[in-house]
Write an enzyme that holds these catalytic residues in place. Structure first.
Site, mmCIF file in Angstrom:
data_model
loop_
_atom_site.group_PDB
_atom_site.id
_atom_site.type_symbol
_atom_site.label_atom_id
_atom_site.label_comp_id
_atom_site.label_asym_id
_atom_site.label_seq_id
_atom_site.Cartn_x
_atom_site.Cartn_y
_atom_site.Cartn_z
ATOM 1 N N GLN B 237 0.831 -1.199 0.000
ATOM 2 C CA GLN B 237 0.000 0.000 0.000
ATOM 3 C C GLN B 237 0.875 1.261 0.000
ATOM 4 O OE1 GLN B 237 -3.152 -2.062 2.991
ATOM 5 N NE2 GLN B 237 -3.565 0.096 2.677
ATOM 6 N N ARG B 384 -9.345 -0.544 7.472
ATOM 7 C CA ARG B 384 -10.327 0.348 6.857
ATOM 8 C C ARG B 384 -10.715 1.492 7.786
ATOM 9 N NH1 ARG B 384 -13.993 -1.255 2.038
ATOM 10 N NH2 ARG B 384 -14.517 0.829 1.386
ATOM 11 N N CYS B 385 -9.712 2.140 8.344
ATOM 12 C CA CYS B 385 -9.990 3.339 9.130
ATOM 13 C C CYS B 385 -8.691 4.091 9.242
ATOM 14 C CB CYS B 385 -10.491 2.983 10.530
ATOM 15 S SG CYS B 385 -9.278 2.162 11.550
ATOM 16 N N GLU B 760 -13.094 5.131 4.426
ATOM 17 C CA GLU B 760 -13.091 4.456 5.712
ATOM 18 C C GLU B 760 -14.226 4.886 6.615
ATOM 19 O OE1 GLU B 760 -9.069 5.523 6.382
ATOM 20 O OE2 GLU B 760 -8.332 3.703 5.433
#
Lengths: 169, 806, 288
Positions: B237, B384-385, B760
């Site tokens: 990523q 996902r945050c 997110e």
């Protein structure tokens, strides 16, 4: 190399006849990806839960991570690479996934489209519930499925020559 | 003017710029199985690496004997920690300032920890060889419960830290203690509690889970010994960070390392960190001189390459009788596993958990986080945050519900009463953040009206009465969640990763014919950057998005950036893109002025070109200007039309939203069915509404999974339970609820295009909405708090404990 | 997750398959749909040296009616079971149960024989076969024998099947026309094994239960035929008191494991709830 004898296998993959020698334990997914360079079907879970490896075998959707290549001897296989229209344009399903934003990272997409293809062969007018049941062997981590359902409805409508009416939100 | 001249609307539409539901360019290849993921890569002579792993959660490793494995034809090498010591890589630094074993160095700290790395001709032989490597273990007492980590007699997990009383984030107070992080004014907060009419206190746990993208972590490392160059393809990523880390660790000069992140099959935070598989592949390629592929399987993924959450949060709120909140105290016990490998900006040991005051105007707050070691896998990634933001949002949103219950107030009304008001922005929170913009009241009222909140409450009341009368065994919960995110890490003044400031970047080159290639420091894992980045550029420089190629992930060609996670791409790289595009537009304006023989100040920008003020027929399109830039630039001006921008954001962005979940629960089985889920998001300016909706659907689905059962469990001796998709809850299309989405738009005042990021938010806001729905359903039976995950048996257990089974 | 090496056999007749199995004893395993065995092999929890693929034996497939008995070949897939007109007319509970097994892809390859023979307590068909009082035809070197489903299961993965035998077909007595039936399965998600499940087949004479059999899935290390529960219900009017006693009798024989699906106490209670709900649905169907 081992003492185990390699076995000849013959199959028709995406309309082309292929012949190879394989170790009996070779999984169909590895045969497709490594021997035939068909890297569209993916490996997601290896335990037959995620469906990323789904291909069509003799008209059935199967999880190629949980089949040996030797079990596909003499079979007709179609992978995502064989899904486009004969003229190379996107099939109704492929187009539907793009139009309805039915994919994000793209990793589940080949298995999802291949599964949906068989589903529509068996049931050209599926309801939303039938679609959801029909793709319940395919996991997607990105989309939440809602737009995948729409993509399949879009394709069904297109294949049936009717207008796709997007459900009101 | 003839009829063929396109109208302004037509010219605008032709751009497919910002605000347009542009179809994704990525989909052309993905729908045909022509994506290019790491495991698709095949290089001549490539070998395959795989790990021998520990069956024990805590043990000494007394002997590793690879001789039988090495006898197997096709096995090339078996690496152990002893081999890695030769290149000083038996341990590696973590992003959190700790060190982590690459291969077991004398002991193992969690089940499935990497013990040896087998290199073989293919994955079949590698797996055979793993079975033949003999490892002797001497079992040690196992520490699973973080609440026992700091017991006086707790086993020593990290003898390597023996006597080290100072960690990366201050003093350590016990051999299994990592850090204490304190924010806020303790005295003022204590005063607020002393003076409060009402207080609440609850220990709210956020269980251990895992991002589990459908594609696991994998890489191919290829060392070209002749030229001394290393190329690594991987599921990264943040490819540039991987390059820098690889250079620092391997001492290969950074310009001789090429890191390439091809298509990535989902990340969700799992693919931010550096894992032993990457290091071992690189070392094995250096040793063998041929490419090495490493692909983890799902069990390895779930049990070793990072986890998320495992935060145990004791929240206290002080309030007045009318519901006005006056103080917030939170203590967190953070279970980090065997090593502190949290993927947070380096100065933030608990990420941005100090966003825990949420959307509410707390005059005083105090936060303390203690990080501890246990015999579990390391990690603590932002699934996902943004960093620890979903934990914070869950904590405050649950606590506000508990306060509402104590005050006998409606939880939505309590929230509205305490919202930061529109006129308070930019708002300084008691825990140190400056919220950029928001209009919480408008969002909340729109959401309540749309879902018919008051009517739902009336229906719930009627159902509760019917339940009490024994007419139904079904109860109803309404989950309210109003979250404020903090994303876009981050300003260099407080955000860095191993010293590299968390800017991001964009490079845009306009070709002579008016088409464009652009490259960014971010890396899409499904977010659709190839589509949306082109939309920003299209609007900014008036070239159709279809003529703009976006390329990410190749560190040789892309400008340095910190990558994609924490919803930072749009807030940071999105700004860099807009600013780079504006540099191009500024130069184009000078070229156009020269072409039209006017002063640049006499030109107006008009969708896709410049026109002379008061004489719109005198205009030059960007296409014409691009040609001129290479053909006949103004005298004294450099030819060409390209720009680079590195953007250091002045502040974070603060997306927010109002989510409502309506749930029906079968008390006898504990099965919860989501009847409706409504999500209103405000992410500022909306670049591609189609993609935003898709992101929200996906994030809500992950929130649903996490809240309703997705858990990495350990038994009392540290065996990781259910690390496969049989047990780890990934919902199918059948279980997944239908999503209703909505929005308001409150642009970020400091972002060049006003965008805040959205990917997110649905996870951050969704988890409390689901959990509050379950909790809300049981309130009338006397329940205050039921811990997540809310899988059927735990709901049934809660119902039983409340006497609901008669 | 890679299986170990094995020698592959693809016999074209049952006799040939049995001969191979007899020849290799414990080192050989028959392969039907493979969706239990292949994952076990990938985890190296199963490592047969000889794999005998039954996919090439045409006589093992198919559904036929012989008087009051329906015979289903072992290699008949769940997809075939769902598709069968004969079964939907005579034994609709088989399709209802099949639809709750695994997922669409797996149902194309998962077989009835594999599901009942491998002894996994999570499988759905064994309890159903016990409920229906089916018999399994086992073929070995010495010929055929039949074993009742209710007597077949010994412990998890241990059954009456000898290593050199193959389960070749399942024989099911056709229940009376107008019978009621239901398979109730509580599971966490599509593809999961049951937290608890109950199969019920009954007949009604007016408002009274004529016959009733009850069996349970995945609440012990074998499927459970709940004979006492069935006896309690038989002859009753399905009044609340009797149903409660039957549910208690069913719960009493469970011995579930505690796992990710829930603690043993929960799974026992869920077995009871599944019985109660299956009973309600079955009675409804019998009357209609």
């Amino acid at each position: 190399m081992s003492d185990i004898e390699q076995i000849p296998v013959t199959m028709t993959v995406n309309g082309k006849k292929v012949q190879r020698f394989v170790e009996p334990r070779t999984l169909l997914i590895h045969f497709l990806r490594e021997d035939l360079n068909l890297t569209g079907p993916h490996i997601g879970c290896e335990t037959s839960h995620c469906g990323a490896c789904t291909v069509e075998m003799n008209g059935m959707s199967v999880k190629s991570c949980t089949l040996f290549a030797v079990q596909a001897n003499d079979a007709e296989l179609t992978t995502i690479e064989g899904m486009a229209n004969a003229d190379g344009t996107l099939s109704a399903l492929q187009e539907g996934f793009r139009q309805m934003h039915g994919l994000q990272c793209g990793f589940c997409t080949p298995g999802m489209i291949t599964r949906a293809h068989t589903l529509l062969q068996e049931n050209p007018n599926p309801t939303e519930d039938e679609i959801r049941m029909g793709i319940s062997g395919n996991l997607c981590r990105c989309t939440g499925y809602q737009n995948i359902v729409k993509a399949i409805q879009y394709a069904a409508a297109k294949l049936n020559g009717t207008d796709f009416q997007e459900a009101a939100e | 003017m003839n009829d063929m001249t396109p109208t302004r609307e037509q010219r605008e539409a032709a751009l497919e710029g910002m605000g347009c539901k542009r179809k994704r360019v990525e989909d052309i290849r993905f729908t045909q199985g022509k994506g290019n993921y790491v495991d698709d890569l095949k290089l001549p002579g490539m070998l395959f690496g795989d790990f021998v792993r520990s069956p024990y959660a805590h043990a000494k490793v007394t002997r590793i004997d690879a001789s039988e494995a090495l006898k197997l034809p096709g096995v090339i090498a078996v690496l152990t920690a002893e081999d890695l010591k030769g290149v000083n890589l038996a341990w590696m630094p973590t992003l959190a300032g700790d060190v982590q074993m690459v291969l077991a160095d004398g002991k193992v700290l969690y089940q499935n920890q990497e013990v040896a790395f087998v290199v073989a001709e293919n994955r079949y032989i590698a797996d055979d060889a793993i079975q033949l490597v003999e490892v002797e273990y001497e079992e040690l007492p196992v520490l699973v419960d973080p609440f026992k980590s700091m017991d006086a007699d707790a086993p020593v997990l990290r003898p390597d830290l023996d006597g080290k009383t100072e960690g990366a984030h201050g003093p350590r107070k016990h051999h299994n203690h990592i850090f204490t992080w304190e924010v806020g004014d303790k005295d003022e907060t204590s005063r607020a509690f002393a003076e409060a009419d009402v207080t609440i206190k609850e220990m709210i746990s956020y269980h251990r889970t895992h991002p589990s993208p459908l594609e696991t972590c994998q890489c191919v490392a290829s060392m070209d010994k002749v030229n001394g160059e290393l190329t690594v393809w991987g599921t990264f990523q943040a490819p540039h960070v991987i390059r820098t880390v690889a250079s620092l660790l391997s001492t290969i000069p950074e310009h001789k390392i090429h890191v390439i992140a091809p298509d990535i099959g989902g990340g969700f935070g799992n693919k931010v960190g550096a894992y032993p598989g990457y290091i071992c592949s690189i070392v094995a390629s250096i040793v063998t001189g041929v490419p090495i592929k490493w692909v983890e399987d799902r069990m390895e993924n779930l049990s070793t390459t990072s986890f998320a959450r495992d935060y145990h949060m004791t929240a206290q709120i002080a309030a007045k009788n009318d519901g006005t909140v006056t103080g917030l105290k939170v203590h967190v016990l953070a279970d980090h596993g065997g090593f502190d490998a949290c993927a947070d900006p380096s100065k933030w040991p608990a990420g941005f958990f100090n966003i825990v005051t949420g959307s509410y105007d707390f005059p005083a707050a105090h936060l303390e986080v203690d990080g501890v070691y246990t015999n579990k896998a390391p990690g603590g990634v932002a699934y996902r945050c943004s960093f620890r933001v979903t934990e914070a949002a869950y904590c405050i949103e649950r606590a506000m519900d508990i306060l509402a219950q104590k005050l006998s107030m409606d939880p939505a009304d309590l929230r509205i009463k305490n919202f930061v008001k529109p006129e308070q922005f930019p708002y300084q929170s008691a825990l140190g953040w400056e919220y950029d913009s928001g209009d919480y009241h408008t969002a909340m009222h729109k959401a309540m009206d749309t879902i018919g909140y008051r009517e739902l409450r009336a229906e719930q009341k009627a159902k509760q009465e019917a339940f009490r009368r024994g007419e139904t065994r079904e109860i109803m919960g309404i989950g309210v969640s109003f979250f404020t995110e903090i994303v876009g890490a981050g300003p260099s003044k407080n955000c860095d990763i191993l010293g590299v400031a968390m800017f991001d970047s964009a490079e845009i080159r306009v070709h002579p014919t008016g088409s464009v290639i652009s490259r960014m420091g971010t890396k899409s894992q499904g977010q659709g950057h190839e589509t949306t980045w082109a939309q920003i550029i299209a609007t900014e420089i008036g070239i159709p998005a279809a003529d703009i190629m976006v390329e990410e992930g190749n560190t040789d060609t892309a400008p340095y950036g910190l990558g994609t996670y924490g919803s930072r791409s749009t807030p940071v790289a999105g700004a860099a893109i807009a600013l780079a595009a504006r540099k191009i537009r500024n130069k184009a304006q000078m070229i156009a002025a020269h072409m039209l023989e006017v002063s640049e100040y006499d030109l107006d920008w008009d969708i896709d070109g410049f026109q002379v003020k008061g004489n719109p027929q005198a205009r030059k399109s960007m296409k014409e200007i691009a040609w001129a830039a290479y053909h006949a630039p103004p005298p004294g001006m450099e030819p060409g039309l390209e720009a680079v921008s590195y953007y250091d954001p002045p502040n974070m962005t603060y997306p927010f939203g109002a989510y409502f979940c309506v749930m029906d629960i079968d008390v006898d089985t504990g099965v919860a069915k989501t009847r409706r889920f409504y999500a209103l998001d405000d992410c500022g300016t909306r670049i591609n509404p189609m993609i935003i909706e898709g992101q929200v659907h996906g994030g809500l689905t992950e929130a649903f999974a996490i809240a309703m059962g997705q858990e990495i469990r350990y038994d009392e001796i540290g065996n990781v339970m259910g690390a496969s998709f049989m047990d780890f809850f990934i919902p199918t299309a059948v279980e997944t609820p239908h999503w209703e989405t909505d929005h308001t738009v409150t642009p970020s005042p400091h972002h060049p295009i006003g965008a805040k990021g959205v990917g997110e938010s649905p996870n951050v806001g969704g988890v409390p909405a689901f959990s509050n729905a379950v909790n809300d359903a049981f309130q009338f039976l006397g329940s205050t708090h039921i811990q997540m995950p809310h899988d059927a048996w735990r709901i049934w257990q809660a119902a039983k404990d409340l006497g609901a089974h008669g | 997750m890679i299986p170990g090496e094995f020698t592959y056999h693809r016999p074209s007749s049952v006799a040939e398959a049995v001969a191979i199995l007899a020849n290799h004893g414990d080192e050989a395993r028959p392969l039907s749909g493979g969706h239990s065995l292949i994952p076990m092999m990938k985890l190296r929890m199963a490592a047969p040296e000889h794999l005998v693929d039954l996919g090439g034996i045409p006589t093992l497939k198919g559904i036929s009616e012989d008087g009051d008995t329906i015979s289903i070949g072992a290699m008949t897939t769940q997809h075939d079971l769902i598709d069968s007109g004969l079964l939907s007319a005579k034994l609709p509970i088989i399709a209802e149960t099949s639809r709750l097994i695994a997922d669409p892809q797996i149902r194309y390859v998962g077989t009835l024989g594999g599901n009942v023979a491998n002894g996994d307590p999570g499988n759905d068909m064994p309890a159903l076969m016990q409920c229906l009082d089916a018999s399994y035809v086992l073929t070995g070197p010495d010929g055929e024998r039949q074993v009742a489903a209710r007597a077949f299961y010994e412990a998890a993965y241990f059954t009456a099947l000898a290593p050199e035998e193959i389960l070749t077909s399942v024989r099911i007595p056709v229940p009376a026309a107008g019978h009621g039936y239901a398979y109730e399965k509580l599971k966490r998600k599509v593809g999961d094994y049951a937290t608890a499940a109950a199969a019920i087949v009954l007949t009604m004479n007016g408002g009274t239960v004529g016959t009733c059999s009850v069996a349970l899935t995945n609440v012990a290390d074998t499927p459970l035929f709940a004979s006492e529960a069935g006896q309690i219900l038989t002859g009753s009017t399905l009044d609340a008191e009797t149903v409660k006693r039957a549910v208690a009798a069913a719960e009493a024989i469970t011995q579930p494991a505690s796992d990710g699906r829930g603690p043993a106490e929960y799974r026992t209670k869920m077995a009871g709830i599944m019985v109660e709900r299956a009973l309600a649905r079955a009675a409804e169907r019998a009357r209609s």
